[in-house]
Design an enzyme around this catalytic site. Structure first.
Site, short mmCIF file in Angstrom:
data_model
loop_
_atom_site.label_atom_id
_atom_site.label_comp_id
_atom_site.label_asym_id
_atom_site.label_seq_id
_atom_site.Cartn_x
_atom_site.Cartn_y
_atom_site.Cartn_z
N GLY A 46 0.84 -1.19 0.00
CA GLY A 46 0.00 0.00 0.00
C GLY A 46 0.87 1.23 0.00
O GLY A 46 2.01 1.20 0.49
N GLN A 51 3.13 10.12 1.04
CA GLN A 51 4.43 9.42 1.16
C GLN A 51 5.35 9.73 -0.02
O GLN A 51 6.55 9.49 0.05
CB GLN A 51 4.22 7.91 1.27
N CYS A 94 5.43 -0.09 7.28
CA CYS A 94 5.12 1.07 6.43
C CYS A 94 6.38 1.41 5.63
O CYS A 94 7.48 1.40 6.19
CB CYS A 94 4.72 2.25 7.31
N LEU A 95 6.19 1.74 4.35
CA LEU A 95 7.35 2.09 3.52
C LEU A 95 8.03 3.37 4.02
O LEU A 95 9.19 3.61 3.71
CB LEU A 95 6.93 2.25 2.06
N HIS A 136 -4.83 1.74 7.27
CA HIS A 136 -3.47 2.27 7.40
C HIS A 136 -3.22 3.38 6.36
O HIS A 136 -2.72 4.46 6.71
CB HIS A 136 -2.48 1.10 7.24
N GLU A 137 -3.59 3.11 5.11
CA GLU A 137 -3.34 4.11 4.05
C GLU A 137 -4.22 5.33 4.22
O GLU A 137 -3.79 6.46 3.97
CB GLU A 137 -3.53 3.48 2.66
N HIS A 140 -2.80 7.84 6.58
CA HIS A 140 -1.75 8.70 6.02
C HIS A 140 -2.33 10.01 5.50
O HIS A 140 -1.67 11.05 5.54
CB HIS A 140 -1.05 7.99 4.85
NI NI Z 1 2.28 3.45 5.57
#
Ligand code: NI
Length: 174
Positions: A46, A51, A94-95, A136-137, A140
């Site tokens: 995701g 991000q 998370c990236l 989660h996304e 953000h």
């Molecule tokens: Ni994330």
């Protein structure tokens, strides 16, 4: 398509609230494609627009396993329309917080309304990893990271390690 650099926490750009897109036009659809390419390259399941430094309410997700056919979902202006009372704990990563994981408790099932890449209204009902990933996304887009759901002790430990790694240049920070 283009691979966009992913911002690593702590970074003030990850703490902002994103604006809805007026419609999914060609530029937003291209952003979705670039985000998917960047997510697959990372690799991750995701990615949210902030991000990659874009403050728009756009996320992409693909929870297919490596051996399965890809199942990309492109979402603009996602909104939670229902959540289960039942909660579930999931080990999230998370990236933007590479190599760190923590157990986060969230509703186990959700329904999300959004605009797809053709500006069509869609709704998805999800459980398991897709439900986790959607929540989660979407977090953000309001400047919330998974570490904001865990204890301050654990959060500060992870952020301190990331700050140190950035300083040492051992992370591919932007
Ligand atoms: Ni994330």
């Amino acid at each position: 398509m283009a691979i966009l650099p992913i911002i690593v926490a702590p970074d003030p750009r990850l703490k902002l609230t994103c604006a809805p897109v007026p419609k999914v036009d060609a530029a937003v659809a291209r952003l979705m494609d670039d985000m998917l390419e960047s997510m697959y390259a990372a690799p991750g399941i995701g990615l949210a627009a902030p991000q990659v430094g874009v403050l728009k309410r756009v996320i992409v997700i693909d929870t297919a396993k490596p051996a399965e056919e890809p199942r990309p979902i492109r979402l603009a202006n996602p909104e939670l329309v229902a959540t289960s009372e039942e909660l579930k704990s999931w080990d999230e990563g998370c990236l933007s917080l590479p190599e760190h994981y923590a157990e986060v408790v969230r509703p186990s099932r959700v329904a999300v309304r959004y605009l797809d890449e053709h500006n069509r209204k869609q709704e998805v009902e999800a459980d398991s990893v897709l439900a986790v990933c959607l929540q989660h996304e979407m977090d953000h887009l309001d400047g919330i990271l998974f570490v904001d759901h865990v204890s301050a002790l654990k959060r500060n430990m992870i952020l301190r390690k990331l700050r140190k790694a950035k300083k040492l240049g051992t992370l591919a920070a932007e």
